[in-house]
Design a protein around this motif. Structure first.
Motif, mmCIF file in Angstrom:
data_model
loop_
_atom_site.group_PDB
_atom_site.id
_atom_site.type_symbol
_atom_site.label_atom_id
_atom_site.label_comp_id
_atom_site.label_asym_id
_atom_site.label_seq_id
_atom_site.Cartn_x
_atom_site.Cartn_y
_atom_site.Cartn_z
ATOM 1 N N GLN A 40 0.830 -1.199 0.000
ATOM 2 C CA GLN A 40 0.000 0.000 0.000
ATOM 3 C C GLN A 40 0.866 1.252 0.000
ATOM 4 O O GLN A 40 0.538 2.261 -0.640
ATOM 5 C CB GLN A 40 -0.922 -0.022 1.215
ATOM 6 C CG GLN A 40 -2.071 0.957 1.143
ATOM 7 C CD GLN A 40 -3.033 0.792 2.307
ATOM 8 O OE1 GLN A 40 -2.720 0.105 3.265
ATOM 9 N NE2 GLN A 40 -4.187 1.423 2.213
ATOM 10 N N GLN A 41 2.002 1.232 0.705
ATOM 11 C CA GLN A 41 2.928 2.362 0.698
ATOM 12 C C GLN A 41 3.446 2.626 -0.705
ATOM 13 O O GLN A 41 3.547 3.779 -1.151
ATOM 14 C CB GLN A 41 4.092 2.088 1.653
ATOM 15 C CG GLN A 41 3.702 2.099 3.117
ATOM 16 C CD GLN A 41 4.868 1.788 4.029
ATOM 17 O OE1 GLN A 41 6.015 1.785 3.593
ATOM 18 N NE2 GLN A 41 4.581 1.523 5.304
ATOM 19 N N LEU B 123 1.383 9.555 -5.472
ATOM 20 C CA LEU B 123 1.942 10.884 -5.226
ATOM 21 C C LEU B 123 2.803 11.337 -6.399
ATOM 22 O O LEU B 123 2.736 12.502 -6.838
ATOM 23 C CB LEU B 123 2.765 10.877 -3.939
ATOM 24 C CG LEU B 123 3.522 12.172 -3.621
ATOM 25 C CD1 LEU B 123 2.532 13.334 -3.419
ATOM 26 C CD2 LEU B 123 4.412 11.981 -2.397
ATOM 27 N N GLU B 124 3.623 10.444 -6.922
ATOM 28 C CA GLU B 124 4.497 10.804 -8.041
ATOM 29 C C GLU B 124 3.677 11.228 -9.245
ATOM 30 O O GLU B 124 4.051 12.147 -9.989
ATOM 31 C CB GLU B 124 5.406 9.623 -8.403
ATOM 32 C CG GLU B 124 6.452 9.295 -7.356
ATOM 33 C CD GLU B 124 7.360 10.488 -7.085
ATOM 34 O OE1 GLU B 124 7.759 11.185 -8.064
ATOM 35 O OE2 GLU B 124 7.674 10.726 -5.894
ATOM 36 N N THR C 221 5.047 15.369 2.406
ATOM 37 C CA THR C 221 5.590 15.485 3.764
ATOM 38 C C THR C 221 5.128 14.327 4.642
ATOM 39 O O THR C 221 5.911 13.761 5.421
ATOM 40 C CB THR C 221 5.146 16.810 4.391
ATOM 41 O OG1 THR C 221 5.621 17.900 3.594
ATOM 42 C CG2 THR C 221 5.685 16.943 5.811
ATOM 43 N N ALA C 222 3.839 13.924 4.527
ATOM 44 C CA ALA C 222 3.301 12.815 5.329
ATOM 45 C C ALA C 222 4.036 11.517 5.015
ATOM 46 O O ALA C 222 4.368 10.727 5.921
ATOM 47 C CB ALA C 222 1.802 12.658 5.075
ATOM 48 N N ILE C 223 4.324 11.301 3.722
ATOM 49 C CA ILE C 223 5.035 10.081 3.338
ATOM 50 C C ILE C 223 6.454 10.106 3.881
ATOM 51 O O ILE C 223 6.972 9.098 4.391
ATOM 52 C CB ILE C 223 5.021 9.909 1.809
ATOM 53 C CG1 ILE C 223 3.605 9.551 1.340
ATOM 54 C CG2 ILE C 223 6.029 8.849 1.369
ATOM 55 C CD1 ILE C 223 3.452 9.433 -0.158
ATOM 56 N N GLU C 224 7.105 11.271 3.772
ATOM 57 C CA GLU C 224 8.474 11.386 4.275
ATOM 58 C C GLU C 224 8.537 11.100 5.774
ATOM 59 O O GLU C 224 9.528 10.564 6.282
ATOM 60 C CB GLU C 224 9.013 12.779 3.974
ATOM 61 C CG GLU C 224 9.280 13.025 2.491
ATOM 62 C CD GLU C 224 9.676 14.461 2.212
ATOM 63 O OE1 GLU C 224 9.568 15.290 3.155
ATOM 64 O OE2 GLU C 224 10.077 14.765 1.072
ATOM 65 N N GLU C 225 7.471 11.429 6.504
ATOM 66 C CA GLU C 225 7.433 11.212 7.946
ATOM 67 C C GLU C 225 6.772 9.893 8.323
ATOM 68 O O GLU C 225 6.527 9.634 9.513
ATOM 69 C CB GLU C 225 6.682 12.379 8.610
ATOM 70 C CG GLU C 225 7.412 13.707 8.450
ATOM 71 C CD GLU C 225 6.632 14.863 9.054
ATOM 72 O OE1 GLU C 225 5.495 14.630 9.526
ATOM 73 O OE2 GLU C 225 7.159 15.994 9.058
ATOM 74 N N GLY C 226 6.461 9.074 7.327
ATOM 75 C CA GLY C 226 5.915 7.740 7.590
ATOM 76 C C GLY C 226 4.428 7.706 7.857
ATOM 77 O O GLY C 226 3.883 6.667 8.247
ATOM 78 N N ARG C 227 3.766 8.859 7.652
ATOM 79 C CA ARG C 227 2.329 8.902 7.902
ATOM 80 C C ARG C 227 1.576 8.652 6.594
ATOM 81 O O ARG C 227 0.933 9.531 6.026
ATOM 82 C CB ARG C 227 1.955 10.245 8.516
ATOM 83 C CG ARG C 227 2.518 10.434 9.924
ATOM 84 C CD ARG C 227 2.190 11.801 10.523
ATOM 85 N NE ARG C 227 3.068 12.852 9.976
ATOM 86 C CZ ARG C 227 2.685 13.772 9.116
ATOM 87 N NH1 ARG C 227 1.432 13.807 8.708
ATOM 88 N NH2 ARG C 227 3.525 14.680 8.679
ATOM 89 N N TYR C 228 1.687 7.417 6.129
ATOM 90 C CA TYR C 228 1.088 7.079 4.835
ATOM 91 C C TYR C 228 -0.427 7.182 4.882
ATOM 92 O O TYR C 228 -1.072 7.466 3.870
ATOM 93 C CB TYR C 228 1.494 5.665 4.415
ATOM 94 C CG TYR C 228 2.889 5.580 3.855
ATOM 95 C CD1 TYR C 228 3.110 5.650 2.477
ATOM 96 C CD2 TYR C 228 3.991 5.442 4.689
ATOM 97 C CE1 TYR C 228 4.391 5.576 1.959
ATOM 98 C CE2 TYR C 228 5.278 5.372 4.190
ATOM 99 C CZ TYR C 228 5.484 5.438 2.809
ATOM 100 O OH TYR C 228 6.752 5.360 2.298
ATOM 101 N N TYR C 229 -1.011 6.894 6.073
ATOM 102 C CA TYR C 229 -2.471 6.970 6.145
ATOM 103 C C TYR C 229 -2.941 8.396 5.895
ATOM 104 O O TYR C 229 -4.000 8.624 5.298
ATOM 105 C CB TYR C 229 -2.966 6.459 7.503
ATOM 106 C CG TYR C 229 -2.572 7.294 8.702
ATOM 107 C CD1 TYR C 229 -3.404 8.306 9.162
ATOM 108 C CD2 TYR C 229 -1.373 7.062 9.361
ATOM 109 C CE1 TYR C 229 -3.041 9.068 10.258
ATOM 110 C CE2 TYR C 229 -1.007 7.815 10.462
ATOM 111 C CZ TYR C 229 -1.838 8.831 10.914
ATOM 112 O OH TYR C 229 -1.487 9.575 11.993
ATOM 113 N N GLU C 230 -2.127 9.444 6.346
ATOM 114 C CA GLU C 230 -2.489 10.830 6.063
ATOM 115 C C GLU C 230 -2.336 11.130 4.577
ATOM 116 O O GLU C 230 -3.178 11.801 3.978
ATOM 117 C CB GLU C 230 -1.618 11.790 6.875
ATOM 118 C CG GLU C 230 -1.912 11.770 8.368
ATOM 119 C CD GLU C 230 -1.117 12.833 9.116
ATOM 120 O OE1 GLU C 230 -0.491 13.677 8.432
ATOM 121 O OE2 GLU C 230 -1.116 12.812 10.356
#
Length: 661
Positions: free
Chosen positions: A494-495, A502-503, A547-556
């Motif tokens: 899912q990530q 995102l890309e 930013t959420a992905i970079e910080e590991g907050r994929y659900y956001e």
């Protein structure tokens, strides 16, 4: 009897005798014998002189001419057999069956029986008649004679006669008349009376057990009754049986020493007539019960109770358990306790019963005693349990669970909840429920005071569950609950999908920004502001997701990207709208330039009015290769010939013309 002596002084001989069993000799009648001149003496004794057939000892004594005893003697043992052999035909019954075997007993006290002759009349013959026999003196011998009765009919009579002789020629004989009888015609099913309790085919055996049998009237009376355990052809299966009396009654005895507890007996009762014709009454299978019942074990689920409680027990007995009783004082007599009906046909009983402790005071260390009774009325051993009694007390529990929990979508996570009994009595059943993020329940049974148990509940979040959620844990019937804050993170696949999405939007953003950058230098402030406003919303969301992905907050990131299509569409549409309006403005400016040229050339207002039709006749959009939005003509703005401003529909003041000078 010839007596010889070598004593030259002997003049005569006297003879004495005695029974072999006696010790004193007596002088035989006419016992003085005179020699024959050659030292030989003769004595003749007759049976009349003796006391009958028996074993005797004779003694000869010699005397001189003066009748002085010469103190020498000689003894001779002889047997006097003056009677014939004894002969007895087994005539307990005057009736015989087909081809019977006749038994004859012969004996002689003093000499061997050596010969026997049999005769049978009325067409009955003897098979293999043994004429020469060998029966030693002093013994009783049985002679068997197999008869062939095939040539006579039911009810016919015949006479059997036998003559025997001993070794010295004495004879004896016996005879009997028999009647042929080939069927039993009496009562077969007797009435039965046991000397002990017999119920449901269980024989209670504390001692020898007698079975009294009584036969009813029939065409003939029973002559013999035999009880068997199983096959009636096997003598080893016989019980001790008494003879049938004049009332047609008999008795079979079960010897206690020959039976074990739980032994199975197949009781068959055979009744026979005088001729040996038999019928069998099959009475069925019985079980021998020689032991008291055994209460093997008792147990209860909890050591403390607040009301009625259940006790489990195991008991066994060959005849089955019929009753149970419990009591709270050890001195209660058998049968005086609280009765519980069991009525079990099984030898082994495993069940439970309910104890009512309401008559007891509250407190610790209470005792309940239990015993069982079998179908024979015998009581078992006593077993006991200790318990605490707190009437009215309610169970209390506590829950322990993590305050936070991280979970990964599509991966199983185990939620651990600890249930503790914090009260004074056991909690029979605790249903731990889970709600909100997922539903479910787990049950804890028989939790003792002070004990705890861990409940495990597994859950696999879906990919659609990523984000934050709450898990509410509670116990049905108890005022206790816990809340677990759960965070469900995206799975690796899912990530990858979110990053890929995102890309895609970043590429669209770059493309959009490139287009807007080339358009902006030609835009007025209003259009540029409108364009920046819509594009920046889309850009902000792309940046937030990154930013959420970079910080590991994929659900956001997933939440942001799930609704970003509308923002992209708005930004794209805004770009297209601004671009179109910019093109229209450029066209209008060109038109104004044309009008200006015409006015300068002296056409005037009249000419303008005249040439308005001219513009209608020519497709300016075609001639000038411009995208003309005719609805925007009013935006151009113009002044009338009298110097008044001509405005479009929107009353815009972007352009003013002062007329000709």
């Amino acid at each position: 009897m010839t007596i010889s002596t070598s004593d030259s002084d002997a003049d005569s001989v006297s003879v004495y005798y005695r029974l072999e069993s006696d010790s004193e000799f007596i002088e035989a009648p006419n016992s003085v014998s005179t020699g024959d001149g050659s030292d030989n003496y003769t004595y003749t004794a007759s049976a009349v002189d003796l006391e009958g057939s028996d074993n005797y000892v004779f003694q000869a004594r010699s005397y001189d001419a003066s009748q002085n005893n010469l103190d020498n003697s000689s003894e001779l043992s002889i047997t006097l057999d003056g009677s014939g052999p004894q002969v007895t035909i087994d005539d307990d019954s005057d009736y015989v069956g087909d081809d019977p075997t006749i038994e004859v007993e012969v004996s002689d006290d003093y000499t061997d029986v050596v010969e026997a002759n049999v005769s049978v009349d009325n067409d009955v013959t003897v098979d293999d008649e043994p004429n020469d026999i060998d029966c030693d003196a002093g013994e009783t011998c049985t002679l068997d004679y197999d008869l062939d009765t095939s040539d006579i009919d039911e009810g016919d009579d015949f006479e059997f006669e036998i003559d025997v002789a001993d070794d010295v020629g004495n004879t004896g004989s016996d005879s009997n008349t028999f009647t042929l009888d080939t069927t039993y015609e009496g009562d077969v099913s007797p009435s039965m009376d046991w000397s002990t309790d017999v119920e449901d085919q269980i024989i209670q055996m504390d001692d020898d057990v007698d079975l009294d049998l009584s036969y009813g009237d029939g065409d003939e009376d029973p002559a013999e009754v035999i009880c068997y355990d199983g096959d009636t052809d096997d003598d080893d299966n016989e019980f001790d049986s008494d003879d049938v009396d004049d009332d047609n009654e008999a008795r079979c005895t079960f010897d206690e020493d020959e039976f074990a507890d739980g032994q199975e007996v197949e009781l068959n009762i055979q009744v026979c007539d005088e001729a040996g014709n038999c019928e069998t009454h099959e009475d069925g299978d019985y079980t021998i019960d020689t032991e008291d019942p055994e209460l093997e074990e008792i147990s209860m689920a909890a050591g403390a109770v607040n009301s009625d409680f259940s006790v489990d027990y195991q008991a066994s007995d060959t005849s089955g358990i019929s009753e149970l009783e419990y009591f709270f004082e050890s001195t209660v007599e058998a049968g005086d306790g609280n009765q519980v009906d069991i009525d079990s046909d099984s030898e082994d009983v495993e069940s439970s019963f309910t104890v009512d402790p309401s008559d007891l005071d509250s407190g610790d260390g209470k005792m309940v005693y239990v015993r069982v009774k079998d179908s024979a009325g015998r009581w078992s051993n006593i077993e006991q349990l200790e318990f605490n009694y707190y009437p009215g007390e309610r169970p209390e529990i506590g829950l322990s669970a993590p305050s936070e929990l991280d979970m990964t979508a599509t991966q199983e996570t185990v939620v651990r909840v600890t249930v503790e009994n914090t009260g004074m009595i056991p909690a029979d059943e605790i249903e731990v429920t889970f709600a909100d993020l997922f539903e479910g329940a787990k049950t804890v049974e028989g939790l003792e005071p002070g004990n705890e148990e861990t409940v495990l509940r597994s859950f696999t979040p879906e990919e659609s569950d990523i984000g934050t959620a709450s898990i509410e844990v509670s116990a049905t019937g108890f005022d206790v609950s816990k809340t677990i804050s759960a965070r469900i993170v995206a799975s690796s696949s899912q990530q990858e999908s979110i990053s890929s999405s995102l890309e895609t939007y970043k590429s669209r953003l770059e493309e959009l920004k490139t287009n807007t950058s080339s358009l902006k230098p030609n835009l007025n402030d209003n259009l540029e502001s409108e364009l920046d406003s819509n594009v920046s919303v889309f850009e902000d969301k792309v940046n937030s997701a990154e930013t959420a992905i970079e910080e590991g907050r994929y659900y956001e990131a997933e939440q942001i990207l799930s609704g970003i299509d509308s923002d992209y569409s708005s930004a794209r549409q805004s770009y297209e709208d601004v671009k179109e309006r910019h093109a229209a403005n450029q066209q209008n400016q060109m038109i104004m330039m044309v009008l200006g040229i015409l006015l300068v050339a002296g056409v005037g207002v009249g000419g303008f009015a005249y040439h308005e039709g001219y513009f209608e006749q020519y497709d300016l959009d075609h001639n000038l290769d411009l995208e003309v939005v005719t609805s925007k003509l009013g935006d151009l703005g113009a002044s009338s010939s009298d110097g008044r401003k001509v405005k479009g529909e929107d009353e815009e003041d972007e352009f003013e013309w002062g007329g000709f000078n």
